[in-house]
Design an enzyme around this catalytic site. Sequence first.
Site, PDB file in Angstrom:
ATOM      1  N   SER A 131       0.759  -1.136   0.039  1.00 14.94           N
ATOM      2  CA  SER A 131       0.184   0.170   0.143  1.00 14.94           C
ATOM      3  C   SER A 131       0.865   1.326   0.025  1.00 14.94           C
ATOM      4  CB  SER A 131      -1.058   0.263   1.337  1.00 14.94           C
ATOM      5  OG  SER A 131       0.002   0.197   2.404  1.00 14.94           O
ATOM      6  N   LYS A 167       0.687   4.642   6.918  1.00 14.07           N
ATOM      7  CA  LYS A 167       0.108   5.329   5.555  1.00 14.07           C
ATOM      8  C   LYS A 167       0.589   6.573   5.840  1.00 14.07           C
ATOM      9  CE  LYS A 167      -2.891   2.021   5.039  1.00 14.07           C
ATOM     10  NZ  LYS A 167      -2.647   1.041   3.615  1.00 14.07           N
TER      11      LYS A 167
END
Length: 261
Positions: free
Chosen positions: A36, A104
Amino acid sequence: MFRKIYNWSSTWTGTIVIVLVIMSFIAQAFVIPSGSMKNTLLIGDMLFVKKFSYGIPVPRIPWLEVKMLPDFNDNGHLIEGPRPKRGDIVVFRYPKNEAIHYVKRAVATGGDIVALKDKNLLLHPKEGNEYVKANYDKDSIIEVGDKLWVVNPYKKEHPGIHNDPSVVNNGLNPSELFNMMPIMVPEDETFMMGDNRDHSNDSRFWGTVPYKFVVGTPWVIYFSWNDEKEIRWDRVLKQVDTIEEKMNTKNIEINHEKGIY
């Protein structure tokens, strides 16, 4: 006194206590499990997380995830610290399951308004229009109503951020990847997105991250290897900031990972 401390630290008890103190308050090992954050962080990167970047989180027993101390401040931190800033890479506990760690990029903080249009990230900072004019290139600003919006505010500074052109809005892929109505980020919370934008399970799907779940920020990659167990020597003992700086000066081979992470 020093001899006694040395002798104690050499015992099993001393070693365990020292390791727990380091993991609780200074640095904790973390392995990147998914794609990701490609190409900024890669699957197989093993890194230390700086635990004191945003205050001192309430320590937990490793692997058991049991709190060693009560949450006195009711914000997940023994000592309160600065909040994540826009553009920071943040390690945090998944709000839906605190035992799982995610990593993230913070793309909007408390008071900001964030939206998506045809995969483009739109940001209206809480500081307002004058702040946008003073801090962003004119070419990246659009006006909608009475607000100025910054289009894709992080792609130029962080070249690892990218989209997958094979992921199209054909009704089969999640709609959250393409469009999102403007939302205001609640105070003391952060909107998180993966750099591999079309293959990331992030705030677009499950909402913003409260400060109490914030753990720290990636510090140093101490080891890295790929799926074939080949060592990536160019990443070993490198800080994440250094890796991003080098990405600015070379062509980047964009790799995509199928599926949502």
